[in-house]
Design a protein around this motif. Structure first.
Motif, PDB file in Angstrom:
ATOM      1  N   ASN A  47      36.987  38.067  27.764  1.00 21.25           N
ATOM      2  CA  ASN A  47      36.639  38.792  28.989  1.00 21.25           C
ATOM      3  C   ASN A  47      35.124  38.929  29.079  1.00 21.25           C
ATOM      4  O   ASN A  47      34.528  39.743  28.365  1.00 21.25           O
ATOM      5  N   PRO A  48      34.510  38.153  29.966  1.00 26.58           N
ATOM      6  CA  PRO A  48      33.031  38.216  30.072  1.00 26.58           C
ATOM      7  C   PRO A  48      32.523  39.595  30.442  1.00 26.58           C
ATOM      8  O   PRO A  48      31.357  39.907  30.207  1.00 26.58           O
ATOM      9  N   MET A  49      33.376  40.449  31.009  1.00 25.75           N
ATOM     10  CA  MET A  49      32.962  41.809  31.354  1.00 25.75           C
ATOM     11  C   MET A  49      33.019  42.734  30.135  1.00 25.75           C
ATOM     12  O   MET A  49      32.625  43.890  30.211  1.00 25.75           O
ATOM     13  N   LYS A  51      35.412  44.283  28.571  1.00 26.70           N
ATOM     14  CA  LYS A  51      36.206  45.502  28.696  1.00 26.70           C
ATOM     15  C   LYS A  51      37.618  45.269  28.148  1.00 26.70           C
ATOM     16  O   LYS A  51      38.132  44.145  28.192  1.00 26.70           O
ATOM     17  N   LEU A  57      47.675  35.264  26.494  1.00 22.94           N
ATOM     18  CA  LEU A  57      48.958  34.559  26.445  1.00 22.94           C
ATOM     19  C   LEU A  57      48.955  33.584  25.266  1.00 22.94           C
ATOM     20  O   LEU A  57      47.904  33.302  24.670  1.00 22.94           O
ATOM     21  N   THR A  61      45.305  31.640  27.441  1.00 22.96           N
ATOM     22  CA  THR A  61      44.882  32.164  28.747  1.00 22.96           C
ATOM     23  C   THR A  61      44.724  33.682  28.651  1.00 22.96           C
ATOM     24  O   THR A  61      45.597  34.363  28.110  1.00 22.96           O
ATOM     25  N   CYS A  62      43.614  34.195  29.173  1.00 21.08           N
ATOM     26  CA  CYS A  62      43.367  35.638  29.101  1.00 21.08           C
ATOM     27  C   CYS A  62      43.375  36.272  30.487  1.00 21.08           C
ATOM     28  O   CYS A  62      42.792  35.724  31.432  1.00 21.08           O
ATOM     29  N   ILE A  63      44.031  37.405  30.588  1.00 24.27           N
ATOM     30  CA  ILE A  63      44.049  38.183  31.824  1.00 24.27           C
ATOM     31  C   ILE A  63      43.420  39.537  31.519  1.00 24.27           C
ATOM     32  O   ILE A  63      43.920  40.285  30.678  1.00 24.27           O
ATOM     33  N   SER A  64      42.312  39.835  32.177  1.00 24.14           N
ATOM     34  CA  SER A  64      41.694  41.152  32.029  1.00 24.14           C
ATOM     35  C   SER A  64      41.979  41.955  33.297  1.00 24.14           C
ATOM     36  O   SER A  64      42.561  41.444  34.242  1.00 24.14           O
ATOM     37  N   GLU A  65      41.543  43.187  33.307  1.00 22.45           N
ATOM     38  CA  GLU A  65      41.765  44.124  34.406  1.00 22.45           C
ATOM     39  C   GLU A  65      43.189  44.702  34.328  1.00 22.45           C
ATOM     40  O   GLU A  65      44.187  44.010  34.551  1.00 22.45           O
ATOM     41  N   ALA A  68      45.770  43.861  36.966  1.00 19.79           N
ATOM     42  CA  ALA A  68      46.172  42.451  36.960  1.00 19.79           C
ATOM     43  C   ALA A  68      47.202  42.215  35.857  1.00 19.79           C
ATOM     44  O   ALA A  68      48.162  41.458  36.031  1.00 19.79           O
ATOM     45  N   ARG A  71      50.404  43.715  37.064  1.00 17.92           N
ATOM     46  CA  ARG A  71      50.978  42.813  38.077  1.00 17.92           C
ATOM     47  C   ARG A  71      51.730  41.670  37.407  1.00 17.92           C
ATOM     48  O   ARG A  71      52.817  41.291  37.844  1.00 17.92           O
ATOM     49  N   TYR A  72      51.150  41.121  36.354  1.00 13.71           N
ATOM     50  CA  TYR A  72      51.775  39.995  35.649  1.00 13.71           C
ATOM     51  C   TYR A  72      53.171  40.390  35.156  1.00 13.71           C
ATOM     52  O   TYR A  72      54.151  39.671  35.387  1.00 13.71           O
TER      53      TYR A  72
ATOM     54  N   PRO B  87      53.719  34.270  38.938  1.00 13.43           N
ATOM     55  CA  PRO B  87      53.234  35.498  38.258  1.00 13.43           C
ATOM     56  C   PRO B  87      51.838  35.328  37.662  1.00 13.43           C
ATOM     57  O   PRO B  87      50.984  36.213  37.820  1.00 13.43           O
ATOM     58  N   ALA B  91      48.426  37.315  38.889  1.00 15.41           N
ATOM     59  CA  ALA B  91      47.659  38.132  37.947  1.00 15.41           C
ATOM     60  C   ALA B  91      46.207  37.663  37.876  1.00 15.41           C
ATOM     61  O   ALA B  91      45.276  38.477  37.885  1.00 15.41           O
ATOM     62  N   GLU B  94      44.328  38.575  41.043  1.00 14.89           N
ATOM     63  CA  GLU B  94      44.040  40.012  41.053  1.00 14.89           C
ATOM     64  C   GLU B  94      42.904  40.334  40.078  1.00 14.89           C
ATOM     65  O   GLU B  94      42.026  41.150  40.381  1.00 14.89           O
ATOM     66  N   MET B  95      42.907  39.689  38.927  1.00 18.52           N
ATOM     67  CA  MET B  95      41.823  39.871  37.954  1.00 18.52           C
ATOM     68  C   MET B  95      40.464  39.526  38.584  1.00 18.52           C
ATOM     69  O   MET B  95      39.519  40.311  38.526  1.00 18.52           O
ATOM     70  N   ARG B  98      39.459  41.920  41.422  1.00 16.75           N
ATOM     71  CA  ARG B  98      38.963  43.199  40.907  1.00 16.75           C
ATOM     72  C   ARG B  98      37.600  43.048  40.249  1.00 16.75           C
ATOM     73  O   ARG B  98      36.768  43.956  40.321  1.00 16.75           O
TER      74      ARG B  98
END
Lengths: 202, 202
Positions: A47-49, A51, A57, A61-65, A68, A71-72, B87, B91, B94-95, B98
Motif C-alpha cells: 500500500n503506497p499510502m 496505511k 490475496l 494482489t493487495c486491496i487497501s482502504e 474496499a 466491499r470485496y 468482486p 474492491a 473502490e480502493m 477512495r
C-alpha cells in the motif's frame, strides 16, 4: 489470504467486525505502526499510502482502504447483507456509512493526530485544528443522539456497515476524552446494542 | 427525480460527469452556497449535513453523499460499468476511488477552506493547516505522475469513477494554485485523456 492490520487501530477493527458478522475467518498479520513497520519498502509495495488495513490475496494482489476490503467480502459472500440489497438500500447505507466516516471517524482521527502527541515526533501537528475537530465530534454526538431517538440503527431498522464505522469511531473518540454524556440516552441505547454483539470483540 | 447541486462546486460535478458517462439525464436545482441557501430548514431536511449534492427521488427520499448517489445510478443502470463488475474489480475501483478522495480531493478542499478566505466569514480558519494540505497535494501530483507512467487510468486500463474523482480534484486544485508541472508528463497525458471526454463538460 492475509489481512495486514494493527489490533488497536480503529480502521482494521472495522474490517474485523465486518468479517465476524459475516462469519469469515482470515489470517491476520500485525503491523506495528509505533515501530514504523508500515514505513518499510515491503509494506509500501502493498500500500503506497502506508496505511493499514491491507488485504493480500493468495496471488499477491493487495486491496487497501477499509471500505474496499469490506466491499470485496460483501460481493464474495452477500449473506448476511451489511451494505444493502436493493439499489436504494445500497445507496442509503453508503450515504450513512460515509456520514459516519467523514463527520465522525475523520474528525476523531484529526483530533487524535493533532492533540495527542502520538504523531508529533513524525510530523508537525496543529493542536488548535485538533481542538476544533474535538468540538465537531462533541456536536456530532448530540446529532447522533437525536438520530437514535428515531432510528434503531444508523441506517434505519437494520444493522449495517454504517453501525460498524460509528461503533469504531465512538470507541476511538475515547482517546480524545469525548464520551457519551449522561443525557444522551438514545446514543447510549444504540451503543449498548451494537457493543454487545459478539462481533464487537473481534 | 431532482439533483440539488452547485455548478461550480467539485462534488456535484463528480455526479454530473458520472451521469453523463451513463447517458442519464436528471433535472438539477442550483443551491447557492455563497448566498447561504444550504442553511435553510428546507435544505437541512434534505441533508442534515447541509452539503451538496443531494438526489431527491420522486417520493421525497433524499440521498446525499456523492459516492452514494453514484452507487444508486450504477446499481440502477450498470452499463457502462464505472464501479467494476467482479468482486475484485469492485474492491479495486473502490480502493482507487477512495485514494483519490482521501489523499487528493480532501486535502484540496482543506487547503481551499483554510487559505482562500472563502469561508473565513463563516468559521475560523487555520491557514497553516491549509498550507500543509497544499504541500501534501503537491506531493500527490508527483505520486500520480509516477502512477500514470505505468497505468492508463487511475484504476488500471479502464476509465472508472476513480478517474472522475481525480479529474474533479485536479481541476479544483487550480483554485489553490496547484497545477501540473512541466515535468509531470504522464499526469498531463492522463489529464488530457479524461478532460477531452464529452462528460468532462457536464
Amino acid at each position: 489470504m492475509k489481512l495486514y492490520e494493527m489490533k488497536i487501530a480503529p480502521n482494521p477493527r472495522r474490517v474485523r467486525i465486518f468479517l465476524a458478522e459475516k462469519g469469515i475467518a482470515v489470517e491476520t498479520v500485525e503491523v506495528d505502526l509505533a515501530k514504523g513497520e508500515h514505513m518499510s519498502e515491503a509494506f509500501k509495495a502493498k500500500n503506497p499510502m502506508r496505511k493499514v488495513p491491507v488485504l493480500e490475496l493468495d496471488d499477491g494482489t493487495c486491496i487497501s482502504e477499509t471500505m474496499a476490503i469490506c466491499r470485496y467480502f460483501e460481493e464474495l459472500q452477500p449473506d448476511p447483507p451489511l451494505m444493502g440489497e436493493t439499489p436504494l438500500e445500497k445507496a442509503q447505507i453508503e450515504m450513512w456509512q460515509r456520514q459516519m466516516e467523514f463527520y465522525f471517524m475523520l474528525p476523531t482521527g484529526m483530533c487524535f493526530q493533532h492533540t495527542s502527541g502520538y504523531f508529533s515526533a513524525i510530523r508537525k501537528t496543529f493542536p488548535e485544528w485538533g481542538e476544533r475537530n474535538r468540538e465537531d465530534v462533541e456536536k456530532f454526538f448530540h446529532y447522533l443522539n437525536r438520530h437514535f431517538a428515531e432510528n434503531t440503527y444508523v441506517a434505519g431498522e437494520k444493522f449495517t456497515v454504517a453501525d460498524i464505522t460509528a461503533l469504531c469511531a465512538l470507541d476511538f473518540s475515547k482517546v480524545n476524552n469525548v464520551r457519551i454524556q449522561p443525557e444522551q440516552e438514545h446514543l447510549a441505547r444504540w451503543y449498548e446494542a451494537v457493543n454487545s454483539r459478539p462481533s464487537a470483540k473481534a
